[in-house]
Design a protein around this motif. Structure first.
Motif, PDB file in Angstrom:
ATOM      1  N   SER A  70       0.833  -1.215   0.000  1.00 47.91           N
ATOM      2  CA  SER A  70       0.000   0.000   0.000  1.00 47.91           C
ATOM      3  C   SER A  70       0.858   1.252   0.000  1.00 47.91           C
ATOM      4  CB  SER A  70      -0.916  -0.014   1.218  1.00 47.91           C
ATOM      5  OG  SER A  70      -1.343   1.308   1.494  1.00 47.91           O
ATOM      6  N   ALA A  71       0.604   2.115  -0.975  1.00 45.55           N
ATOM      7  CA  ALA A  71       1.397   3.334  -1.129  1.00 45.55           C
ATOM      8  C   ALA A  71       1.245   4.222   0.093  1.00 45.55           C
ATOM      9  CB  ALA A  71       0.935   4.098  -2.370  1.00 45.55           C
ATOM     10  N   ARG A  72       0.023   4.363   0.559  1.00 43.36           N
ATOM     11  CA  ARG A  72      -0.200   5.273   1.675  1.00 43.36           C
ATOM     12  C   ARG A  72       0.477   4.751   2.946  1.00 43.36           C
ATOM     13  NH1 ARG A  72      -5.890   7.413   3.395  1.00 43.36           N
ATOM     14  NH2 ARG A  72      -5.471   8.753   1.626  1.00 43.36           N
ATOM     15  N   LEU A  73       0.308   3.423   3.174  1.00 44.32           N
ATOM     16  CA  LEU A  73       0.877   2.821   4.371  1.00 44.32           C
ATOM     17  C   LEU A  73       2.394   2.979   4.360  1.00 44.32           C
ATOM     18  CD1 LEU A  73       0.155   1.128   6.875  1.00 44.32           C
ATOM     19  CD2 LEU A  73       0.528  -0.915   5.487  1.00 44.32           C
ATOM     20  N   LEU A  74       3.002   2.660   3.234  1.00 40.70           N
ATOM     21  CA  LEU A  74       4.450   2.716   3.119  1.00 40.70           C
ATOM     22  C   LEU A  74       4.951   4.145   3.313  1.00 40.70           C
ATOM     23  CD1 LEU A  74       6.798   0.817   2.524  1.00 40.70           C
ATOM     24  CD2 LEU A  74       6.572   1.371   0.094  1.00 40.70           C
ATOM     25  N   ALA A  75       4.260   5.104   2.662  1.00 43.11           N
ATOM     26  CA  ALA A  75       4.691   6.501   2.780  1.00 43.11           C
ATOM     27  C   ALA A  75       4.540   6.981   4.218  1.00 43.11           C
ATOM     28  CB  ALA A  75       3.882   7.385   1.826  1.00 43.11           C
ATOM     29  N   ASP A  76       3.424   6.622   4.875  1.00 44.47           N
ATOM     30  CA  ASP A  76       3.203   7.044   6.259  1.00 44.47           C
ATOM     31  C   ASP A  76       4.315   6.526   7.160  1.00 44.47           C
ATOM     32  OD1 ASP A  76       0.970   8.457   5.703  1.00 44.47           O
ATOM     33  OD2 ASP A  76      -0.478   6.991   6.480  1.00 44.47           O
ATOM     34  N   ILE A  77       4.683   5.268   6.938  1.00 47.97           N
ATOM     35  CA  ILE A  77       5.727   4.674   7.791  1.00 47.97           C
ATOM     36  C   ILE A  77       7.076   5.345   7.519  1.00 47.97           C
ATOM     37  CG2 ILE A  77       7.057   2.571   8.224  1.00 47.97           C
ATOM     38  CD1 ILE A  77       4.414   1.007   7.638  1.00 47.97           C
TER      39      ILE A  77
END
Lengths: 380, 359
Positions: A70-77
């Motif tokens: 997930s792009a959002r999950l990865l970016a958030d982390i």
């Protein structure tokens, strides 16, 4: 897949590719970023099937491989990790481990094989132009494209015309039209005429950011590709016939007015506050006299405004009305101190351009204020 | 069962005929009322002479000029057409209050009562109305008479210009049967295509289908089509009249002597009237202030402005000025009213387009 990379480099790359992710994607996989580790590179890919971004960053690969998450999950982390080395490793079926200092994450993945195949350019690039120039052209021309036009989707695009060593961008929403040309340093070696969604062009500018280098441009049959070192952006070419724009750019005028860009822009911003008529949004009247321009606007039951600014008119005085926002849009993307407005009469198009610069034209149709009196036209 | 006597009156090439009548030098010439071809104008009306060249309404002005090089093109004067339209509606109102204008050039009249009272057949009354329109305005109209609106509208369209067709009760089905299904309201090209593939080309063929089959195939729309195809249409003629003035008034619980109270009431009525002007898309020329004193004497004071009156602020300012021409506050007031008359259509600004649209 197993690799080490620098947090800030990865964060930056994720920011670039995430621009291609649509929040309303119907397919879960399109919310994912494809990660492919090969040689000494990690290639990140994202697409919403209309546009796609691929970025490659230098990494240390321990084990080649590919996965998606997930792009959002990865970016958030990644955004919240401390600066420094970060390790990515596929651990077991459907899981990616991220390690940075003492923080450890395991996130769900989908297999790389499920990721859609991206279009590949059929030919080599055939046009190069400085990133700054392309950015400036898109910023200026893009303002005239329609945001939505369900009956004429082609109006939401920017027409790109390549003729030997000259590139021209044109956009119009049917009421205004912007055109800008630029001579290329080397012959482009071909001719092309494609319409690219304006929204995609603006995204591309954001993805590419600043830089002194050149952009390679390539038009395929259904896709357009743009490349700067490390980043490739591609998008769908719009189908449909772009209106015959040359016909509507007037060649002769009865009047020419010159005025300061800031003076006009600031006055328009003030007029628009009270120009809130629903039927004719941002309606601003402009009365041109030999030495001044008087702007006025009003909305019944709301208020009215009037302002004079210095202007030089060559020709008979004229009262004309415009959607003030259309004029302001153009002024906002110009950088010259003075602007020139070439006028015909109150019911024909006017052309706004930077003073003594013919590379950029902004054609704007006026708003007709009242019905005309009955006079025979075309009768002997 | 009594039959209604409905008349549909349709002015022939209305805008174009008004222009030819006002400018006799153009009569007999191909003429269009249309916007500027440079500014993506379209034909609003074409004279019969222009129609002979294949020119039709809604065609791009530029295209029309290509079809006929000697064409006279006149920009529309809607205020003038509205004026003539009012004159014609006033003629209709001599016959019945049931006058329903559809547009400036089309009207439904329910003449049932007039025909019964004068024991006249609909055709005679219709001829009389046509003659009065021609005498008073110099224009011709085509009229259709029938027991309902649907039939009347079709009938008025059959013999143009200057035609009159009356469908007697009982002849409806025979009258409709040979006409193509496209004549039915709401049957556009798509629906017509579906009907054609089902083998239904004429209204008669549609009337032959059972209501159950029509409902199954087309739903609610099918039932309505079936009724119309058999000449059944119960919709009444709904009278509508353009207002000549708009006003608000209020009677106070106790007689008022405090100027502040009266001024506040005038301001709020000005708001109300301005809101209604906007609703009707009109502006006015005259503001009237009405006062009723404690002894029930009622006076009105009016003022006509050179500029169109449209905002609450304008109305309030003029009405307040008029107050100085009354005996208030020496005489207390029990009722106050504010009105605007001399109404005109508000001319709306039009954003012009760069390109001709394909028609």
């Amino acid at each position: 897949m197993h690799l080490d990379c620098e947090k800030t480099v990865l964060e930056n790359a994720l920011g670039q590719v995430s621009r291609a992710i649509s929040s309303r994607s119907p397919l879960p996989i399109l919310g994912h970023i494809l990660m492919e580790a090969r040689g000494d590179e990690l290639r990140l890919t994202a697409t919403d099937l209309n546009v796609g971004v691929q970025t490659s960053i230098p990494v240390r690969v321990h084990e080649e491989g590919a996965t998606t998450c997930s792009a959002r999950l990865l970016a958030d982390i990644v955004n919240r990790l401390p600066a420094g080395p970060t390790t990515l490793q596929t651990v077991r079926e459907g899981s990616l481990k991220l390690t940075s200092a003492r923080a450890r994450f395991e996130v769900a993945t989908l297999p790389a094989e499920e990721y859609p195949t991206l279009p590949v350019p059929e030919r080599a690039s055939f046009l190069r132009l400085p990133r700054k120039v392309l950015k400036a052209m898109i910023a200026r021309v893009g303002i005239a494209a329609a945001e939505v036009d369900e009956s004429r989707p082609v109006m939401t695009g920017i027409l790109t015309v390549l003729e030997s060593s000259r590139i021209t961008l044109v956009a119009t929403d049917g009421r205004r039209l912007a055109r800008m040309s630029c001579d290329l340093e080397q012959d482009g070696g071909g001719e092309a005429r494609v319409v690219i969604p304006a929204r995609a062009m603006h995204e591309m500018v954001k993805v590419f950011g600043e830089g002194e280098d050149e952009v390679e441009v390539l038009f395929g049959d259904s896709q357009a590709f743009f490349r700067v070192p490390g980043i490739q952006f591609h998008c769908r070419i719009l189908e449909g016939t772009f209106p015959d724009f040359n016909r509507v750019i007037p060649q002769s005028f009865q009047r020419t007015a010159r005025m300061g860009r800031d003076a006009l822009a600031n006055a328009l911003r003030r007029m628009i506050i009270v120009a809130q008529e629903k039927d004719s949004p941002h309606l601003v009247r402009m009365e041109f006299d030999p030495d001044r321009l008087t702007l006025s606007a009003n909305t019944p039951d709301l208020g009215s405004a009037r302002e004079e600014i210095p202007a030089l008119l060559d020709g008979e005085p004229l009262t004309i009305a415009f959607n003030g926002k259309f004029v302001l849009d153009c002024l906002s993307v110009m950088d010259s101190e003075e602007v020139q407005l070439d006028l015909q009469d109150e019911s024909h198009s006017a052309v706004l351009r930077p003073l003594e610069d013919s590379s950029f034209d902004y054609v704007c149709m006026p708003v007709r204020l009242r019905e005309l009196s009955a006079e025979p036209v075309g009768a002997a | 069962m009594t039959w209604r006597r409905i008349l549909h009156v349709d002015m022939d090439a209305f805008f174009a005929s008004v222009e030819q009548h006002d400018h006799p030098e153009w009569s007999g010439r191909p003429l269009i009322v249309a916007g500027d071809p440079q500014a993506r104008g379209v034909v609003a009306a074409a004279s019969y002479e222009a129609r002979a060249f294949g020119i039709r309404s809604a065609m791009a002005s530029a295209a029309a000029e290509r079809l006929c090089p000697h064409l006279v093109r006149v920009p529309p004067r809607h205020e003038r057409y509205r004026e003539i339209s009012r004159e014609i509606q006033d003629i209709f109102r001599d016959y019945t209050v049931l006058v329903e204008p559809i547009s400036l050039d089309e009207c439904f009249l329910d003449l049932s009562e007039y025909c019964a009272r004068h024991r006249l057949p609909l055709a005679r009354v219709a001829r009389g109305i046509k003659t009065r329109i021609r005498q008073q305005t110099g224009l011709t109209a085509s009229a259709g008479g029938a027991p309902n609106k649907f039939l009347a509208k079709i009938a008025s369209d059959l013999k143009k210009p200057d035609g009159l067709v009356v469908v007697p009760p009982g002849r409806a089905e025979a009258f409709l049967a040979p006409l193509p299904v496209e004549r039915i309201w709401g049957v556009g090209p798509v629906l017509a295509g579906r009907l054609h593939t089902l083998g239904i080309r004429t209204i008669g063929e549609l009337a032959g289908k059972s209501p159950a089959w029509l409902e199954l195939t087309f739903g609610r729309l099918g039932i309505e089509m079936g009724l119309l195809a058999r000449g059944v249409d119960e919709r009444p003629v709904v009278p509508w009249r353009e207002p000549r003035s708009l006003s608000a008034e209020n009677t106070f619980a106790r007689d008022i002597q405090a100027p502040q109270t009266l001024l506040e009431e005038i301001a709020s009525q000005a708001e109300e009237v301005a809101r209604r002007l906007r609703g009707h898309e009109v502006v006015g020329r005259t503001v009237t202030l009405k006062l009723r004193y404690g002894d029930f004497t009622t006076i009105t004071r009016s003022r006509t402005s050179r500029r169109p009156i449209e905002t609450a602020g304008q109305i309030e300012a003029l009405a307040t000025q008029l107050l100085s021409r009354t005996e208030f506050p020496e005489r207390p007031v029990r009722l106050v009213g504010v009105g605007v008359s001399g109404l005109l259509a508000r001319l709306r600004p039009v954003q012009l387009e760069l390109f001709d649209h394909e028609e």
